[in-house]
Scaffold this motif. Structure first.
Motif, PDB file in Angstrom:
ATOM      1  N   ASP A  88      -9.729 -41.761 -42.495  1.00 24.36           N
ATOM      2  CA  ASP A  88      -9.780 -42.419 -43.805  1.00 24.36           C
ATOM      3  C   ASP A  88     -10.824 -43.536 -43.772  1.00 24.36           C
ATOM      4  O   ASP A  88     -10.873 -44.326 -42.825  1.00 24.36           O
ATOM      5  CB  ASP A  88      -8.387 -42.978 -44.109  1.00 24.36           C
ATOM      6  N   LYS A 149      -4.407 -36.878 -39.599  1.00 26.94           N
ATOM      7  CA  LYS A 149      -5.101 -37.848 -40.456  1.00 26.94           C
ATOM      8  C   LYS A 149      -4.840 -39.259 -39.940  1.00 26.94           C
ATOM      9  O   LYS A 149      -3.710 -39.600 -39.615  1.00 26.94           O
ATOM     10  CB  LYS A 149      -4.605 -37.717 -41.900  1.00 26.94           C
ATOM     11  N   ILE A 151      -5.107 -42.893 -41.285  1.00 22.06           N
ATOM     12  CA  ILE A 151      -5.248 -43.505 -42.597  1.00 22.06           C
ATOM     13  C   ILE A 151      -4.858 -44.984 -42.578  1.00 22.06           C
ATOM     14  O   ILE A 151      -4.260 -45.475 -41.619  1.00 22.06           O
ATOM     15  CB  ILE A 151      -4.373 -42.777 -43.641  1.00 22.06           C
ATOM     16  N   THR A 153      -2.506 -47.438 -44.825  1.00 19.29           N
ATOM     17  CA  THR A 153      -1.443 -47.324 -45.819  1.00 19.29           C
ATOM     18  C   THR A 153      -1.000 -48.694 -46.311  1.00 19.29           C
ATOM     19  O   THR A 153      -1.144 -49.695 -45.607  1.00 19.29           O
ATOM     20  CB  THR A 153      -0.236 -46.568 -45.239  1.00 19.29           C
ATOM     21  N   ASP A 202       2.135 -34.497 -43.348  1.00 16.12           N
ATOM     22  CA  ASP A 202       2.267 -35.931 -43.645  1.00 16.12           C
ATOM     23  C   ASP A 202       3.433 -36.591 -42.912  1.00 16.12           C
ATOM     24  O   ASP A 202       3.931 -37.644 -43.333  1.00 16.12           O
ATOM     25  CB  ASP A 202       2.399 -36.179 -45.150  1.00 16.12           C
TER      26      ASP A 202
END
Length: 549
Positions: A88, A149, A151, A153, A202
């Motif tokens: 990300d 992934k 990322i 958050t 996820d």
């Protein structure tokens, strides 16, 4: 320094059958210190420049070379896994770098799981600076799926069950409620978003550098693992992954690479290809004090688990394994030649140098200062210039600022170079609180400030600090003491108000002194009860510190 404990049987399981007495003689030759041993186990302390030796597999690999059981460059094949990790864009300002590996055919039975966890924590400290620079996650690969992934958050999103917990928590709740979260919250506290690693569905795998998810918890039955390494230094991240993969590869782990897809580039990790560096025989002979030829140097390098090619009578091209992150210069290769030659066989020589000694002008004034302080009833202490951020800032209630860090600290309480002497004096009082009161101690010592105008980017400053501990110590006493010190040293004193969190508000002052020979500045006062408690002291403490300008 990191300490690992293993059983003699562990070495036998790895193919090394060596008598205990011989092992105890050899290990110090490899750069270690034997802490303790008995009939079954041995506890060994390794220097932090060799993090590859912080696992039993790494020790075994070095031992096999030293005793010529296995020589040359170890081979750990890396296959492509076909799996990917997507990065990300928002993560680049938080914890931007990540490296991944899939390792199959692992064995966590017996003590292996604990050994791997200990290895991970030692790497966190030696390379990772207590997770600030590098953090490691090891996960059960059979319960998650690629692509992964990495990322950023929001604090209240993506709740998951953290390791050793029963209920799902948000990232914010983990930092406030979980033991690991509260311990390492400072690493993420300045950010609005937090790092997470997710799988294809996820599922949260990890919240680096804080805690893994319960979903991927390792057990003795785990056979395949994903290793993630995140951090703020890409080189350190990749080096750490290489060390871990090499350790598993040493015992038959099947290493597979993943494709890391950054926004602007693609990286394949791990990369276990060797580094290339040349070494010269005459340099080795000169530095070590021996007389060997290129062929002998090649043999010794092979014992150090490196391959080499003789270019000519005086030069070799050396292949350095990816886990040897300590090899930075030709001199490091010379050191390995010396170790394999055997340090005990190298004869010492007295240098053919004549010198005339003179007192260093930097220290000439110290004698006068000592006489003044001893005359006022103080005892001198001498402490190391190395300290830790916890002692230097946290326990003193000071805000951490720019300072000189130790890149590879030997111990966890010696990670930076001091900017003040006071915390060392309080540590001394803490260590001697069983002694009679009053206690009056002082230190004359150097501190280091960052100064980019200097060639070395640092400036050395001389300081004098003192502390007094007894039941009725107060501001009036320390004011009188500092006045006497400065008067005897020939300074004219002026004081003004100060706000120093180490001291009680309203009972601390700044001080300046002028004299024909130079000026000073500093502070004095009553130490805050919170600081006194942080150092586990039981009586009031008054203290001062002055800096010679």
């Amino acid at each position: 320094m990191p300490v690992i404990t293993f059983e003699y049987q562990d070495l036998k399981n790895l193919g090394i059958d060596i008598k205990k007495e011989k092992l105890i003689d050899i290990l110090p030759m490899l750069g270690s210190d034997i802490e303790d041993f008995d009939d079954e186990t041995i506890k060994v302390e390794f220097f932090p420049n060799r993090p590859d030796q912080l696992s039993i597999e790494g020790v075994s690999r070095s031992l096999k070379g030293f005793i010529s059981q296995e020589i040359g460059l170890p081979n750990y094949p890396v296959e492509e896994s076909g799996q990917k990790v997507y990065i990300d864009k928002e993560i680049e300002n938080i914890r931007p770098y990540i490296a991944f590996a899939l390792i199959e055919n692992v064995d966590f039975t017996g003590n292996k799981l604990k050994e791997v966890m200990d290895f991970q924590e030692n790497l966190h400290w030696v390379i990772g600076r207590d997770r600030k620079k590098v953090a490691i996650g090891i996960h059960n690969a059979d319960v998650i799926n690629s692509p992964y992934k990495y990322i950023a958050t929001s604090p209240d999103e993506n709740s998951f069950i953290p390791l050793e917990h029963l209920n799902a928590l948000s990232p914010k709740e983990i930092l406030e409620e979980h033991d690991k979260g509260t311990k390492y919250a400072k690493l993420l506290s300045k950010f609005d978003k937090y790092p997470l690693i997710l799988d294809k569905s996820d599922n949260v795998i990890s919240m680096p550098p804080i805690i893994n998810g319960e979903l991927t918890k390792l057990t003795e039955n785990t056979k395949n693992i994903i290793v993630d390494v995140t951090g703020t230094d890409e080189k350190a991240v990749n080096q750490t992954l290489n060390i871990i993969c090499s350790s598993f590869g040493e015992v038959g782990g099947k290493i597979k690479s993943l494709e890391i897809d950054y926004q602007d580039r693609t990286v394949i990790t791990p990369d276990l290809s060797p580094k290339i560096r040349n070494v010269h025989v005459d340099v080795a002979n000169s530095l070590i004090g021996i007389d060997i030829d290129a062929k002998k140097a090649q043999t010794l390098l092979s014992k150090a688990r490196m391959d080499s090619k003789i270019i000519n009578d005086n030069e070799l091209q050396v292949k350095i394994p990816s886990y040897r992150i300590d090899i930075l210069h030709e001199v490091d290769l010379v050191e390995n030649i010396a170790i394999q030659y055997c340090i005990n066989k190298i004869k010492g020589e007295v240098p053919d140098i004549a010198t005339v000694a003179n007192e260093n002008s930097w220290f000439k004034s110290d004698k006068i200062i000592r006489e003044v302080m001893i005359g006022l009833g103080f005892q001198e202490v001498m402490s190391l210039m190395l300290t830790s951020e916890k002692s230097h800032y946290t326990k003193m209630k000071q805000t951490e600022d720019e300072h000189v860090e130790v890149s590879k600290p030997i111990t966890i309480d010696r990670t930076m170079i001091r900017k003040t002497l006071l915390n060392s004096l309080l540590e001394f009082l803490e260590d001697n609180k069983h002694e009679d009161l009053p206690q009056k101690i002082f230190e004359i010592g150097d501190v280091l400030y960052i100064d980019n105008k200097k060639e070395t980017n640092v400036k050395t400053v001389k300081k004098l600090a003192g502390a007094i501990c007894h039941s009725t110590a107060n501001f009036t006493e320390i004011k009188s003491t500092i006045a006497s010190i400065l008067e005897n040293l020939g300074y004219e004193m002026t004081i003004d108000s100060s706000e120093n969190p180490t001291f009680i508000s309203g009972r601390v002052a700044n001080v300046k002194g002028t004299s024909p020979n130079g000026d000073i500045k500093g502070f004095f006062g009553e130490v805050s009860p919170e600081v006194i408690t942080n150092f586990e002291l039981e009586y009031p403490v008054i203290a001062f510190e002055i800096e010679f300008l």
